[in-house]
Motif scaffolding. Sequence first.
Motif: not given
Length: 189
Positions: A115, A117, A169, A172, A176
Amino acid sequence: MLDKPLMPKATAVWLLENTSLTFKQIADFCQLHELEIKGIADGDVAVGIKAYNPILANQLTREEIEECSKDPNRSLSINKKVLDYEIKTVVGPKYTPLSKRQDRPDAIAWLIKNYPQLSEGQISKLVGTTTSTVDSVKSRKHWNIANITPKDPVALNLCTQNDLQKAVEKANRRVESQKKAKLKLEANK
């Protein structure tokens, strides 16, 4: 919630002493045999048991007992109260036992690999370590980098799967929103 009263024999003793309910009604409510209730009334069973008031325990209401006393075919029903409770999560650093502390760099390596991110702060919260340790594993300058093998932090019991999913989440969503802000900035030029 239980569908029978707490301390059924003691409740039966109280109901026999303080109400005009039938043996069958008391037996059905306390989930005891009708002959056992008759034995309690005769003094053969439950000798020395102190009576337990189901009204004070919020298991019955006075109105319910009065209505059932008037109609011998009606059965008593327990007062079901829904309790609302909240699960409190511990805020702040969590304690990691000494035996698990050597697993932290392995978990950090796994999170960085799977992960990317996730921010250093998120990883440090998940694993329960400092951001400088996360940074040293990420930049491969950790003092024990040769012995670090990526391992799942959930399997190592350093965090829960639910916490990991929430962090991913959140990361993410952050990525975004950064992409949208970058596109918006380029469109304005």
